[in-house]
Design a protein around this motif. Structure first.
Motif, short mmCIF file in Angstrom:
data_model
loop_
_atom_site.label_atom_id
_atom_site.label_comp_id
_atom_site.label_asym_id
_atom_site.label_seq_id
_atom_site.Cartn_x
_atom_site.Cartn_y
_atom_site.Cartn_z
N TYR A 134 0.85 -1.19 0.00
CA TYR A 134 0.00 0.00 0.00
C TYR A 134 0.88 1.24 0.00
N ASP A 135 0.34 2.31 -0.57
CA ASP A 135 1.05 3.58 -0.56
C ASP A 135 0.69 4.43 0.66
N GLY A 136 -0.44 4.15 1.28
CA GLY A 136 -0.84 4.92 2.45
C GLY A 136 -2.01 4.28 3.15
N PHE A 137 -2.35 4.84 4.31
CA PHE A 137 -3.40 4.27 5.16
C PHE A 137 -4.04 5.39 5.97
N PHE A 138 -5.36 5.29 6.17
CA PHE A 138 -6.04 6.21 7.08
C PHE A 138 -7.19 5.49 7.77
N GLU A 139 -7.38 5.81 9.05
CA GLU A 139 -8.49 5.20 9.79
C GLU A 139 -8.75 6.03 11.05
N LEU A 140 -9.98 5.97 11.52
CA LEU A 140 -10.40 6.60 12.77
C LEU A 140 -10.66 5.54 13.83
N GLY A 141 -10.37 5.88 15.08
CA GLY A 141 -10.84 5.09 16.21
C GLY A 141 -10.13 3.78 16.46
N LEU A 142 -8.86 3.66 16.08
CA LEU A 142 -8.12 2.45 16.38
C LEU A 142 -7.80 2.38 17.87
N ARG A 143 -7.49 1.18 18.34
CA ARG A 143 -7.08 0.98 19.72
C ARG A 143 -5.57 0.72 19.77
N PRO A 144 -4.94 0.91 20.92
CA PRO A 144 -3.48 0.76 20.99
C PRO A 144 -2.97 -0.56 20.42
N ALA A 167 10.50 1.83 8.30
CA ALA A 167 10.61 1.65 6.85
C ALA A 167 10.70 3.00 6.13
N GLY A 168 10.71 4.09 6.90
CA GLY A 168 10.89 5.41 6.32
C GLY A 168 9.62 6.21 6.16
N GLY A 169 8.52 5.74 6.74
CA GLY A 169 7.24 6.41 6.59
C GLY A 169 6.90 7.34 7.73
N LEU A 170 5.79 8.05 7.58
CA LEU A 170 5.28 8.99 8.57
C LEU A 170 3.99 8.48 9.18
N MET A 218 -1.74 7.67 19.10
CA MET A 218 -1.87 6.52 20.00
C MET A 218 -3.04 6.72 20.96
N GLU A 219 -3.26 7.96 21.38
CA GLU A 219 -4.36 8.25 22.30
C GLU A 219 -5.70 8.34 21.57
N SER A 220 -5.71 9.01 20.41
CA SER A 220 -6.96 9.22 19.70
C SER A 220 -7.38 8.03 18.85
N GLY A 221 -6.39 7.28 18.38
CA GLY A 221 -6.68 6.18 17.48
C GLY A 221 -6.94 6.62 16.05
N ASN A 222 -6.74 7.90 15.77
CA ASN A 222 -6.95 8.45 14.43
C ASN A 222 -5.60 8.52 13.72
N VAL A 223 -5.45 7.76 12.65
CA VAL A 223 -4.11 7.52 12.09
C VAL A 223 -4.07 7.79 10.59
N ILE A 224 -2.98 8.42 10.17
CA ILE A 224 -2.63 8.55 8.77
C ILE A 224 -1.19 8.06 8.63
N ALA A 225 -0.94 7.24 7.61
CA ALA A 225 0.40 6.69 7.40
C ALA A 225 0.74 6.71 5.92
N GLY A 226 2.01 6.92 5.64
CA GLY A 226 2.48 6.89 4.26
C GLY A 226 3.83 7.55 4.15
N ASN A 227 4.33 7.68 2.92
CA ASN A 227 5.56 8.43 2.74
C ASN A 227 5.24 9.93 2.81
N LEU A 228 6.25 10.76 2.68
CA LEU A 228 6.07 12.21 2.85
C LEU A 228 4.97 12.75 1.95
N ASP A 269 -0.83 14.48 1.27
CA ASP A 269 -2.09 14.54 0.52
C ASP A 269 -3.24 13.95 1.32
N LEU A 270 -2.99 12.83 2.01
CA LEU A 270 -4.04 12.25 2.85
C LEU A 270 -4.42 13.21 3.98
N LEU A 271 -3.43 13.84 4.57
CA LEU A 271 -3.69 14.77 5.65
C LEU A 271 -4.56 15.94 5.16
#
Length: 259
Positions: free
Chosen positions: A199-209, A222-225, A236-246, A251-253
């Motif tokens: 995958y090139d990126g990931f986004f999700e709301l409400g994850l748990r630790p 692996a060099g991602g954000l 980690m507290e909110s569970g709201n996550v965006i992941a990917g390269n720079l 763009d996801l943000l």
């Protein structure tokens, strides 16, 4: 550094994986229950977590533990964070996409992380400052230059409730730019697959630790954000996550902020 912790992490994930495989497509329906509406737990989850905890307690008896099924115990400054079966609904339905996630955290964040996909015999491992591997081979994040034409992972659950409207607005913004969006049902595996460039990126709301304790370290090493949906570090507290390269991350943000 952290070699013993790394080996413990792998051994524990493998112990959980062996137990879970014994139950796959053999579950007794009477032993599948709901923690809350549409949030399932099975005897496989409990048995896998017990096997994982036993392995970790044997090797590091002074470390704390946070498991999805058994909760928190022991030292909170050095603590294993465990999802004994990420993708329980997939598992219960017999859909072969689920994993075991084991991460060690200290006061500075993730130290080691391991995600095991027993169905495909895929083992993802990361150590703070030492990079990440997939079946022993070094991995790096995707080189995709932005959201346009990207292959994106996401997730959503019934438990989002009213927050689903926020998620849906973000999805609408991303949908028209991405090459493809997949919701496979295991956030831990999604993060592992971002780390190795599937995958090139990931986004999700409400994850748990426990959903992300190991996966976020894989992405980082692996060099991602990794950030929250505001671009901050409360993921980690909110569970709201965006992941990917720079580029993909930025763009996801922008897309989720616009929602």
């Amino acid at each position: 550094m952290y070699e013993a912790q790394r080996e413990a992490c792998i051994a524990a994930a493998q112990a959980g994986g062996r137990v879970a495989m014994k139950f796959f497509r053999k579950l007794d329906p009477a032993k599948v229950t709901e923690k809350s509406r549409n949030d399932l737990v099975s005897e496989a989850d409990h048995a896998s977590e017990a096997a994982i905890k036993a392995e970790l307690d044997l090797r590091f008896p002074n470390y704390g533990f946070l498991g999805e099924e058994s909760g928190a115990s022991g030292d909170s400054c050095r603590r294993w964070i465990v999802d004994p079966l990420d993708g329980t609904l997939n598992f219960v339905q017999g859909f072969p996409h689920w994993c075991i996630s084991v991460g060690l955290w200290d006061k500075n964040g993730p130290v080691v992380g391991c995600i095991l996909d027993p169905m495909r015999e895929d083992l993802f491992v990361a150590v703070r400052g030492q990079g990440a591997t997939w079946n022993g081979e070094r991995i790096t994040i995707s080189a995709q230059t932005g959201l346009d034409g990207a292959f994106i992972a996401t997730g959503f659950a019934f438990q989002l409730g009213e927050r689903f409207q926020t998620y849906a607005k973000a999805l609408n913004s991303i949908f028209y730019r991405a090459k493809g969006i997949r919701r496979a049902g295991s956030a831990a595996l999604d993060l592992a697959h971002v780390a190795c460039g599937i995958y090139d990126g990931f986004f999700e709301l409400g994850l748990r630790p426990w959903d992300m304790a190991a996966g976020v370290l894989l992405v980082q090493e692996a060099g991602g954000l990794i950030t929250d949906w505001e671009g901050g570090d409360t993921w980690m507290e909110s569970g709201n996550v965006i992941a990917g390269n720079l580029y993909v991350h930025q763009d996801l943000l922008e897309a989720v902020k616009g929602s």
